[in-house]
Design an enzyme around this catalytic site. Sequence first.
Site, PDB file in Angstrom:
ATOM      1  N   LYS A 115       0.826  -1.200   0.000  1.00  0.00           N
ATOM      2  CA  LYS A 115       0.000   0.000   0.000  1.00  0.00           C
ATOM      3  C   LYS A 115       0.863   1.254   0.000  1.00  0.00           C
ATOM      4  CE  LYS A 115      -3.737   0.335   2.340  1.00  0.00           C
ATOM      5  NZ  LYS A 115      -4.787   0.364   3.396  1.00  0.00           N
ATOM      6  N   ASN A 156     -13.568   2.575  -5.906  1.00  0.00           N
ATOM      7  CA  ASN A 156     -13.052   2.650  -4.541  1.00  0.00           C
ATOM      8  C   ASN A 156     -12.744   4.096  -4.175  1.00  0.00           C
ATOM      9  OD1 ASN A 156     -10.002   3.198  -3.772  1.00  0.00           O
ATOM     10  ND2 ASN A 156     -10.004   2.360  -5.859  1.00  0.00           N
ATOM     11  N   ILE A 192     -10.836   4.706  -1.071  1.00  0.00           N
ATOM     12  CA  ILE A 192     -10.123   4.352   0.152  1.00  0.00           C
ATOM     13  C   ILE A 192      -9.461   5.577   0.773  1.00  0.00           C
ATOM     14  CG2 ILE A 192      -8.350   2.875   1.175  1.00  0.00           C
ATOM     15  CD1 ILE A 192     -10.787   1.380   0.088  1.00  0.00           C
ATOM     16  N   GLY A 193      -8.839   6.390  -0.063  1.00  0.00           N
ATOM     17  CA  GLY A 193      -8.210   7.596   0.456  1.00  0.00           C
ATOM     18  C   GLY A 193      -6.829   7.386   1.041  1.00  0.00           C
ATOM     19  N   CYS A 218      -3.403   9.151  -7.599  1.00  0.00           N
ATOM     20  CA  CYS A 218      -4.550   8.627  -6.859  1.00  0.00           C
ATOM     21  C   CYS A 218      -5.718   9.593  -6.994  1.00  0.00           C
ATOM     22  CB  CYS A 218      -4.201   8.435  -5.386  1.00  0.00           C
ATOM     23  SG  CYS A 218      -5.572   7.804  -4.403  1.00  0.00           S
ATOM     24  N   ASN A 251      -3.395   4.199 -13.355  1.00  0.00           N
ATOM     25  CA  ASN A 251      -4.167   4.187 -12.126  1.00  0.00           C
ATOM     26  C   ASN A 251      -5.651   4.134 -12.488  1.00  0.00           C
ATOM     27  OD1 ASN A 251      -4.830   4.509  -9.326  1.00  0.00           O
ATOM     28  ND2 ASN A 251      -2.980   5.732  -9.048  1.00  0.00           N
ATOM     29  N   GLY A 285      -4.494  -2.309 -15.022  1.00  0.00           N
ATOM     30  CA  GLY A 285      -5.833  -1.898 -15.428  1.00  0.00           C
ATOM     31  C   GLY A 285      -6.637  -3.043 -15.999  1.00  0.00           C
ATOM     32  N   GLY A 291      -4.346  -6.136  -9.942  1.00  0.00           N
ATOM     33  CA  GLY A 291      -4.935  -5.345  -8.877  1.00  0.00           C
ATOM     34  C   GLY A 291      -6.295  -5.830  -8.433  1.00  0.00           C
TER      35      GLY A 291
END
Length: 312
Positions: A46, A70, A72-73, A131, A192, A243, A265
């Site tokens: 992470k 998602n 998540i932050g 992100c 991403n 991806g 992922g």
Amino acid sequence: MEPDLSLEIDGLRLENPVMLASGTFGNAVDCYAFADLNRLGAIIPKTVTLSPRIGNAPPRTVETAAGLLNSIGLDNEGLEGFCTRLWRGLASLTCPVIVSIAGKTDEEFVELARAISKLEGVKAIELNLSCPNVAGGIDFATDPARCAAVVGKVRRVYDGPIFAKLTPNVTDATAVAKAAEAAGASAITAVNTLLGMSVDWRRRRSRLGQVFGGLSGPAIKPIALRIVYQVAQAVSIPVVAAGGITTVDDAMEFFVVGASAIQVGTASFYRPTAAWEILDALPRALKELGARSLREIVGTFVGSSVSCEIGS
């Protein structure tokens, strides 16, 4: 003889091209009991930020058609927690560990990179420039100049391989990729998540704790495939594809359009063995093409299968 799956990125040798994408397999150390992580080409835990983050308000994930949103932050223990608690377990792996970092400013990226470089056993750094579900988190990968500034400053304090992870949320990803390469990136990670949203129309509210989230999974694979192809044509450094990669066929598509390695992922969420299944199936897929090594098929895409003239 089995085909040679190895590759090298700026002096970093990987025994095979299959990696676990950052944020999708926890911190990996929690999964030793059922997964032989050392079989993989590399793992990326992470993303680490300078200070601990509790992440965004729940709900943080919602399923979509062929994908996952998602928000998540970047929930993580911060730099100190990573160095003092998590790294001990990660350092025991024999496969390369690539540390993902994200900062709010150029200076935070530099501080993180400098600290991470002092940990014994770190093989490479991935700059999470993209992100989409944290404030400011996507800005560095939407502007070539900002991307180059971060990569260049990190390069001055870290001499190992640097992976620049880019966003699909741009008109032209090649401009950003070329800027990253010129500034000293060793490889481009593409891509991403795509910025998206999900709405409960009866309540007239977002299904996520915040309005927007990052879309991943098979739904974004055609977009990721297109970007990887374009970026591979534009830069001379390796491209690492991410991806929607779920099967060996997905992986092979990315290889032939120019990817040197892949990251698995979202597939890990619903099929934790996906990365290992792809790895086990790769030799047979390469033999099907008569290839003795992975390198022989990277970037061998020849274009359209149909030839026609305008007006015919």
